[in-house]
Scaffold this motif. Structure first.
Motif, PDB file in Angstrom:
ATOM      1  N   ALA A   1       0.828  12.721   4.244  1.00 38.97           N
ATOM      2  CA  ALA A   1      -0.628  12.763   4.114  1.00 38.97           C
ATOM      3  C   ALA A   1      -1.262  13.479   5.306  1.00 38.97           C
ATOM      4  O   ALA A   1      -2.221  14.245   5.144  1.00 38.97           O
ATOM      5  CB  ALA A   1      -1.182  11.347   4.001  1.00 38.97           C
ATOM      6  N   LEU A   2      -0.723  13.247   6.488  1.00 35.38           N
ATOM      7  CA  LEU A   2      -1.237  13.923   7.677  1.00 35.38           C
ATOM      8  C   LEU A   2      -0.979  15.422   7.600  1.00 35.38           C
ATOM      9  O   LEU A   2      -1.828  16.233   7.978  1.00 35.38           O
ATOM     10  CB  LEU A   2      -0.592  13.330   8.931  1.00 35.38           C
TER      11      LEU A   2
ATOM     12  N   SER B   1      -7.120  10.646   1.825  1.00 30.40           N
ATOM     13  CA  SER B   1      -8.243  10.206   0.995  1.00 30.40           C
ATOM     14  C   SER B   1      -7.811   9.508  -0.279  1.00 30.40           C
ATOM     15  O   SER B   1      -8.651   9.036  -1.042  1.00 30.40           O
ATOM     16  CB  SER B   1      -9.128  11.413   0.616  1.00 30.40           C
ATOM     17  N   ASP B   2      -6.520   9.439  -0.513  1.00 28.48           N
ATOM     18  CA  ASP B   2      -6.021   8.897  -1.777  1.00 28.48           C
ATOM     19  C   ASP B   2      -4.868   7.934  -1.501  1.00 28.48           C
ATOM     20  O   ASP B   2      -3.930   8.258  -0.755  1.00 28.48           O
ATOM     21  CB  ASP B   2      -5.541  10.044  -2.677  1.00 28.48           C
ATOM     22  N   SER B   3      -4.928   6.756  -2.104  1.00 29.51           N
ATOM     23  CA  SER B   3      -3.889   5.752  -1.898  1.00 29.51           C
ATOM     24  C   SER B   3      -3.802   4.829  -3.104  1.00 29.51           C
ATOM     25  O   SER B   3      -4.720   4.788  -3.935  1.00 29.51           O
ATOM     26  CB  SER B   3      -4.164   4.935  -0.626  1.00 29.51           C
ATOM     27  N   ASP B   4      -2.709   4.085  -3.182  1.00 29.00           N
ATOM     28  CA  ASP B   4      -2.472   3.194  -4.312  1.00 29.00           C
ATOM     29  C   ASP B   4      -2.014   1.827  -3.834  1.00 29.00           C
ATOM     30  O   ASP B   4      -1.609   1.646  -2.673  1.00 29.00           O
ATOM     31  CB  ASP B   4      -1.408   3.780  -5.247  1.00 29.00           C
TER      32      ASP B   4
ATOM     33  N   ALA C   1      -8.995   8.984  -5.001  1.00 30.80           N
ATOM     34  CA  ALA C   1      -9.587   7.662  -4.775  1.00 30.80           C
ATOM     35  C   ALA C   1      -8.676   6.849  -3.873  1.00 30.80           C
ATOM     36  O   ALA C   1      -7.452   7.017  -3.885  1.00 30.80           O
ATOM     37  CB  ALA C   1      -9.804   6.927  -6.092  1.00 30.80           C
ATOM     38  N   SER C   2      -9.275   5.975  -3.103  1.00 29.20           N
ATOM     39  CA  SER C   2      -8.495   5.094  -2.234  1.00 29.20           C
ATOM     40  C   SER C   2      -8.521   3.680  -2.778  1.00 29.20           C
ATOM     41  O   SER C   2      -9.547   3.203  -3.263  1.00 29.20           O
ATOM     42  CB  SER C   2      -9.049   5.119  -0.808  1.00 29.20           C
TER      43      SER C   2
ATOM     44  N   GLY D   1       0.826  -1.194   0.000  1.00 30.00           N
ATOM     45  CA  GLY D   1       0.000   0.000   0.000  1.00 30.00           C
ATOM     46  C   GLY D   1       0.863   1.247   0.000  1.00 30.00           C
ATOM     47  O   GLY D   1       1.926   1.292   0.624  1.00 30.00           O
ATOM     48  N   LYS D   2       0.420   2.259  -0.721  1.00 24.60           N
ATOM     49  CA  LYS D   2       1.136   3.530  -0.782  1.00 24.60           C
ATOM     50  C   LYS D   2       0.168   4.659  -0.469  1.00 24.60           C
ATOM     51  O   LYS D   2      -0.835   4.850  -1.170  1.00 24.60           O
ATOM     52  CB  LYS D   2       1.746   3.739  -2.172  1.00 24.60           C
TER      53      LYS D   2
END
Length: 645
Positions: free
Chosen positions: A550-551, A218-221, A242-243, A212-213
């Motif tokens: 992200a935080l 709210s958005d991840s790959d 998109a998550s 996971g990245k």
């Protein structure tokens, strides 16, 4: 391969890890009751219970079948602190397998071929968990020795000859993946992590690792790592926000199941073909599909759905996903489904608003269901507790705010009661249905409790989840102040006796309400809450590196956004606080360090405002010991009775 769940969700960085149960997760019971005739809101038949009576109940968690499938390993705080226990599937008294009296110990798994067990333990709530093995002779061995490292169990190999562990011993910022030999404990590195990836799943043929990245909250790959080639490729390239989150590989190691909200507001389950790269829709719902996993034998698949604050479990069988009828049990939700190695038996927990989690086992051949534990004291009348209600109200801008509400017995227009707006952790957490000792204790003592899911909460769509970004201390807080208006409109709540309470991010919201909207709430209960965002963001543990940027993007960068963070940190506006407050803090908290609470207490005391401060030297971000939970709840109720009731 057993599914691997990451320690904490990205959007909820202030929520306690599973190694330290959240403050309100300690199950509560009740024994003989005292008379409540003189208490406001009491009915003639209602019994009031002390916190000692609530803490008489035992909490249970986890389930792992033994090699012969005749026993189950689980965690219990029967002695006042969590340890690992073994119980027969036919019932009877549980046997303690670990006996720590100082540090909470949580069962992980039986070894597939014998009665050795894996368990995890930290030091006083510091969250630096290590993985241990209990040998057959009872001796314990630390499999991840060293200082200031954190280790997580990541599942068993298909042939049971090995198990997987992630640890940040090489670099405190990143978790590498190791394969441990089940007999000798010798290990080899399967994946060296230098890019802040999160290990999410391992294929049963050991050829693939799903990573996971995190891009934003709210958005991840998802990246697919080829073990032989030592290469990772992005498989979720997308536009917009998109998550994407990997759940598990299928038993044949041909597909990767993952969830995504790329096609709409809620996460749905999809399948990625490892050979062709083709993605197909698999399971849809009107709510978030949280994830899926398979039984060891591959026969059953379990899917979990977050349905309006409740947990819905779907179990299917075979390649055609034939629905499996779950046992019909009253008064709660099925959670934590686990299968024996052969798939002949299924263990699960049943949890309800008025019933703490109990462990059950189901036999597929006989279709018999056996309850193995009794968490709520037998002499407690569940009728004295209350069922939660899902309620909604419109906030200041028309946004609908879903909440979980508890109305005390006896509350009426002629017998108005005080109320608490209860704010969850997070910021991206969620107040859900289910047993909460803390909430039931307050309600039993005459307080209405509204567990608010303010904007930014998870479970209600990605737009709602992102609605608090860069707005902390403002719009989400205003939802809480509107909650007071909603409570006052019910007709049986005294509008002059409404307080606010929360833990972690909920503690921040509590202090923010007292500082930024001091006229709204009469009191505040701050349980290890942030008061200085700059310090909190600067002191994030190294192993949060994967989420750090992200935080910063959601809450603020402590350097670039310093002025904004000063404006939204209650500590720097403490002179405005003029309502009584109680502060609860764990001395070993690695997320909201003790200095946060020290400073806000000192600042409020300068105002001449009543403030009580309770520090626990042997706890971290959450409470795992009954004695501490008992004392904290006791002091909170006494504070509320003094200043609110």
């Amino acid at each position: 391969m057993i599914r691997y769940v990451t320690a904490a969700s990205l959007g909820s960085f202030l929520i306690a890890f599973t190694s330290v149960l959240p403050f309100d997760a300690v199950s509560a019971p009740m024994a003989a009751a005292t008379s409540a005739a003189a208490k406001p809101g009491a009915t003639k038949s209602l019994k009031r219970y002390t916190i000692e009576q609530f803490m008489a109940t035992t909490s249970y968690a986890g389930a792992s079948f033994s090699a012969d499938e005749k026993s189950i390993l689980f965690s219990s705080n029967e002695t006042g602190i969590f340890n690992a226990y073994k119980i027969s599937t036919s019932g009877g008294k549980a046997e303690a397998k670990t006996k720590s009296a100082t540090d909470s110990t949580y069962a992980v798994s039986f070894f597939p071929g014998d009665d050795r067990i894996l368990f995890t333990r930290d030091n006083g709530g510091d969250e630096n968990n290590h993985l241990f093995v209990r040998e057959l002779d009872g001796t314990e061995k630390d499999l991840t020795p060293g200082a200031k490292l954190k280790a997580n169990f990541a599942g068993w190999s298909t042939n049971d000859a090995a198990f997987y562990v992630t640890t940040n011993e090489r670099d405190p910022r990143y978790f590498d993946l190791y394969r441990y030999d089940a007999k000798t404990y010798a290990r080899t590195m399967l994946y060296k992590n230098d890019q802040a990836f999160q290990v999410a799943a391992i294929s049963r043929d050991e050829k693939w690792i799903a990573l996971g990245k995190t891009n934003t909250t709210s958005d991840s790959d998802i990246y697919l790592y080829d073990v032989a080639k030592a290469e990772a490729k992005l498989i979720t390239a997308h536009t917009g926000v998109a998550s994407f989150s990997a759940s598990t590989f299928d038993p044949a190691s041909k597909q990767l199941f993952f969830t995504s909200n790329a096609d709409g507001e809620f996460t749905q389950l999809k399948a990625y073909d490892l050979a062709t790269g083709v993605v197909k829709d698999h399971t849809k719902a009107d709510w978030d599909v949280n994830g899926t996993y398979f039984s060891k034998d591959g026969r059953y698949r379990v899917t979990t759905i977050n349905q309006d604050g409740s947990t819905v479990i779907r179990v299917t069988e075979g390649a055609d996903d034939k629905p499996v009828a779950l046992p019909k049990l009253p008064g709660g939700e099925i959670r934590g489904v686990t299968f024996s190695k052969s798939g002949a038996r299924m263990a699960f927990y049943l949890n309800g608003d008025r019933s703490p989690s109990n462990l059950f086992v189901y036999d597929f051949k006989t279709r018999a269901t056996k309850q193995l534990t009794q968490s709520l004291a037998k002499d407690i009348n569940p009728a004295d507790l209350v069922e939660a209600q899902v309620v909604r109200f419109k906030s200041f801008d028309g946004m609908v705010i879903p909440s979980i509400y508890y109305k005390p017995h006896g509350a009426s227009a002629t017998n108005k009661v005080p109320a608490i707006v209860y704010v969850h952790g997070g910021p991206g957490g969620q107040t859900r249905r289910g047993y909460s000792a803390q909430i039931q204790y307050l309600v039993n003592n005459g307080y209405a409790v509204l567990g608010i899911n303010n904007r930014g909460s998870s479970g209600y769509g990605k737009s709602f989840f992102a609605a608090d970004d860069r707005k902390h201390g403002r719009e989400p807080l205003w939802d809480c102040t509107e909650a007071k208006t909603y409570l006052a409109s019910l007709g049986y709540i005294d509008p002059d006796r409404i307080g606010i309470m929360g833990g972690s991010y909920g503690g921040y919201m509590t202090v923010a309400a007292l500082a930024f909207r001091p006229e709204v709430f009469k009191v505040g209960v701050n349980i290890f809450g942030v008061t200085n965002w700059i310090r909190t963001l600067e002191s994030i543990p190294p192993y949060w590196e994967a989420s750090r940027k992200a935080l910063y993007q959601e809450i603020g960068d402590p350097v670039a956004d310093r002025e904004f963070l000063l404006a939204t940190s209650p500590l720097f506006h403490a002179k405005e606080i003029r309502k009584p407050m109680i502060v609860i803090q764990g001395a070993n908290d690695p997320r909201v360090i003790k200095a946060e609470s020290d400073d806000i207490v000192a600042a409020v005391q300068k105002n001449g405002v009543p403030v009580e401060y309770v520090v626990f030297p042997d706890e971290g971000h959450g409470f795992s010991k009954k004695k501490n939970s008992m004392e904290a709840n006791q002091k909170i109720l006494a504070f509320l009775d003094k200043y609110l009731k």
